[in-house]
Design a protein around this motif. Structure first.
Motif, mmCIF file in Angstrom:
data_model
loop_
_atom_site.group_PDB
_atom_site.id
_atom_site.type_symbol
_atom_site.label_atom_id
_atom_site.label_comp_id
_atom_site.label_asym_id
_atom_site.label_seq_id
_atom_site.Cartn_x
_atom_site.Cartn_y
_atom_site.Cartn_z
ATOM 1 N N UNK A 65 0.790 -1.228 0.000
ATOM 2 C CA UNK A 65 0.000 0.000 0.000
ATOM 3 C C UNK A 65 0.815 1.267 0.000
ATOM 4 N N UNK A 66 2.106 1.184 0.361
ATOM 5 C CA UNK A 66 2.966 2.367 0.310
ATOM 6 C C UNK A 66 3.172 2.813 -1.134
ATOM 7 N N UNK A 67 3.401 4.103 -1.318
ATOM 8 C CA UNK A 67 3.755 4.620 -2.646
ATOM 9 C C UNK A 67 5.267 4.701 -2.791
ATOM 10 N N UNK A 68 5.755 4.346 -3.971
ATOM 11 C CA UNK A 68 7.159 4.525 -4.342
ATOM 12 C C UNK A 68 7.187 5.313 -5.638
ATOM 13 N N UNK A 69 7.933 6.404 -5.647
ATOM 14 C CA UNK A 69 8.055 7.241 -6.838
ATOM 15 C C UNK A 69 9.408 7.008 -7.493
ATOM 16 N N UNK A 70 9.390 6.907 -8.809
ATOM 17 C CA UNK A 70 10.643 6.749 -9.536
ATOM 18 C C UNK A 70 10.540 7.411 -10.902
ATOM 19 N N UNK A 71 11.689 7.584 -11.540
ATOM 20 C CA UNK A 71 11.714 8.113 -12.902
ATOM 21 C C UNK A 71 11.113 7.086 -13.850
ATOM 22 N N UNK A 72 10.323 7.555 -14.795
ATOM 23 C CA UNK A 72 9.683 6.626 -15.725
ATOM 24 C C UNK A 72 10.665 6.067 -16.751
ATOM 25 N N UNK A 73 11.757 6.785 -17.031
ATOM 26 C CA UNK A 73 12.731 6.321 -18.020
ATOM 27 C C UNK A 73 13.757 5.437 -17.318
ATOM 28 N N UNK A 74 13.458 4.147 -17.230
ATOM 29 C CA UNK A 74 14.356 3.205 -16.560
ATOM 30 C C UNK A 74 13.954 1.792 -16.917
ATOM 31 N N UNK A 75 14.788 0.856 -16.512
ATOM 32 C CA UNK A 75 14.504 -0.566 -16.676
ATOM 33 C C UNK A 75 13.537 -1.013 -15.584
ATOM 34 N N UNK A 76 12.769 -2.036 -15.863
ATOM 35 C CA UNK A 76 11.719 -2.488 -14.953
ATOM 36 C C UNK A 76 12.248 -2.896 -13.583
ATOM 37 N N UNK A 77 13.510 -3.333 -13.498
ATOM 38 C CA UNK A 77 14.059 -3.798 -12.221
ATOM 39 C C UNK A 77 14.069 -2.701 -11.163
ATOM 40 N N UNK A 135 11.344 12.811 -16.761
ATOM 41 C CA UNK A 135 12.756 13.157 -16.644
ATOM 42 C C UNK A 135 13.006 14.542 -17.218
ATOM 43 N N UNK A 136 14.136 15.127 -16.855
ATOM 44 C CA UNK A 136 14.531 16.444 -17.359
ATOM 45 C C UNK A 136 15.224 16.289 -18.710
ATOM 46 N N UNK A 137 14.959 17.191 -19.616
ATOM 47 C CA UNK A 137 15.525 17.099 -20.956
ATOM 48 C C UNK A 137 17.035 17.282 -20.960
ATOM 49 N N UNK A 138 17.589 17.975 -19.949
ATOM 50 C CA UNK A 138 19.022 18.254 -19.960
ATOM 51 C C UNK A 138 19.858 17.154 -19.317
ATOM 52 N N UNK A 139 19.210 16.136 -18.736
ATOM 53 C CA UNK A 139 19.977 15.049 -18.117
ATOM 54 C C UNK A 139 19.387 13.672 -18.380
ATOM 55 N N UNK A 140 18.123 13.607 -18.795
ATOM 56 C CA UNK A 140 17.371 12.369 -18.999
ATOM 57 C C UNK A 140 17.143 11.624 -17.681
#
Length: 401
Positions: free
Chosen positions: A99-111, A128-133
């Motif tokens: 039930x906890x929320x975990x936030x992460x960048x969408x541009x990543x591998x599923x692991x 993600x930010x355009x200047x760093x991805x």
């Protein structure tokens, strides 16, 4: 005396390491990021086996952990069976529950997020930010502010160091500290990367690294969890060894995992870590050669490197915009494949993955655009100039004139 006695079992013949084992191996195929051995692995393995160490215990994994600590600046390191295992342990010791929320960048591998989802957590994907991805700090600040007003802050924020590029962890950590949210940094792709003079991941509550076969330093399979907090790594070590209590019998007050890194794989890693600076230099040179060989073509771009960072260029990534006269990403990938050259799209954003359909997100257009246009080119530190020349020539033929 030979290291291994004669065996009644047949000796197997294997295809060359780093090459495909599908029906007819092509020795001329150029792979995306094959393992690159130093030549010292065999001696390290022989010494380990001669000393009788095989299991994930003893002096060899401990020496590997010390070497990783020296490279990264983390004072406390636990070597484990994979980068995913490191992330799983990280979520566990941060107290993640269903039930906890975990936030992460969408541009990543599923692991990055899979262990949390398997623990019953609810993912939320940020652009993600355009200047760093990497995870956009401005977007993160906006979303944390809104979550605090709702009284529903995430249990953890998990920024990702992508393709050898460190995220802006200083900004991310500052924001998360404001609301008391711990940061677990997925640094699986960023061993050797720097930001503002500090190693990637350093400054997070915990950071996870990978030594998979395609990484800049490999143990064939393996990972590490690192922290500046000795207590967190002690807890992770306890869980990684089946949570056995100190008793003459097997005593357990909680359940753990069999996540230790074997002495054999640690021995390979010890031989590899010593050449990390040379591997970083080689991959950065490969990236610069792509810029020199392709940068004049219309519609082509290259993964940016913010002024505050020094990427390892674990993978050299280009973007292709057919509206400006070049090929699209898939046309380029197929042309390279037909020429015996492996190339892959950038990670498909997690908010676009069917398994996470309906999961909440914030933004996503930047990551979606990178997936549509981004292509990872062969980047292995053993890539020869002639091989890279083949990649460049194959791509250049896709532009008219």
């Amino acid at each position: 005396m030979p290291l291994v006695s004669a065996s009644p079992f047949p000796v197997l013949a294997f295809p060359r390491a780093g090459r495909t084992a599908s029906p007819a191996p092509d020795p001329d195929r150029i792979l995306l990021s094959p393992p690159h051995l130093t030549g010292g692995e065999l001696a390290s393995l022989q010494a380990t086996l001669a000393a009788g160490w095989v299991a994930p215990a003893g002096p060899v994994p401990a020496a590997f952990e010390a070497a990783v600590a020296k490279v990264t600046g983390f004072p406390h390191v636990l070597a484990v069976a994979s980068g995913t295992a490191a992330l799983h342990l990280g979520y566990r010791i941060l107290g993640l529950t269903a039930g906890d929320e975990v936030w992460t960048a969408t541009l990543t591998y599923v692991a990055t997020i899979a262990p949390a989802v398997q623990m019953g957590a609810r993912p939320r994907f940020l652009d993600v930010a355009a200047d760093s991805w990497t995870l956009d700090p401005e977007l993160l600040e906006r979303e944390l502010t809104r979550a605090a007003r709702r009284g529903r802050l995430p249990r953890a924020v998990v920024p990702v160091d992508i393709f050898g590029q460190s995220c802006d962890l200083d900004a991310i950590r500052g924001l998360c500290d404001r609301w008391g949210v711990p940061v677990l940094c997925d640094s699986a792709e960023a061993l050797g990367a720097m930001r503002r003079g500090r190693h990637a991941g350093l400054g997070a509550r915990l950071a996870a690294f990978s030594f998979n076969g395609n990484k800049i330093v490999t143990t064939g399979g393996g990972g590490a969890l690192a922290s500046e907090d000795a207590g967190l790594i002690a807890e992770a070590r306890h869980l990684a060894t089946q949570a056995k209590e100190p008793a003459p019998h097997y005593q357990h007050e909680t359940t753990g995992f069999s996540y230790g890194l074997s002495s054999i794989l640690a021995a390979v890693g010890l031989a590899q870590l010593g050449v990390l600076p040379a591997r970083v230099a080689a991959r950065r040179a490969i990236f610069e050669a792509y810029v020199a060989g392709l940068g004049d073509l219309p519609g082509i771009g290259f993964m940016p490197e913010p002024a505050w960072s020094r990427s390892t260029r674990w993978l050299s990534v280009v973007t292709l915009d057919p509206r400006r006269g070049g090929p699209d990403r898939e046309a380029a990938r197929r042309a390279l494949a037909e020429a015996g050259i492996e190339a892959r799209p950038v990670w498909k954003p997690l908010h676009l993955q069917p398994v996470f359909r309906g999961a909440p997100q914030a933004g996503g257009a930047v990551a979606a655009g990178l997936f549509e246009h981004g292509l990872c080119l062969p980047s292995g530190s053993g890539l020869s100039p002639a091989e890279q020349g083949r990649v460049i020539a194959t791509l250049r033929r896709l532009w008219p004139g």
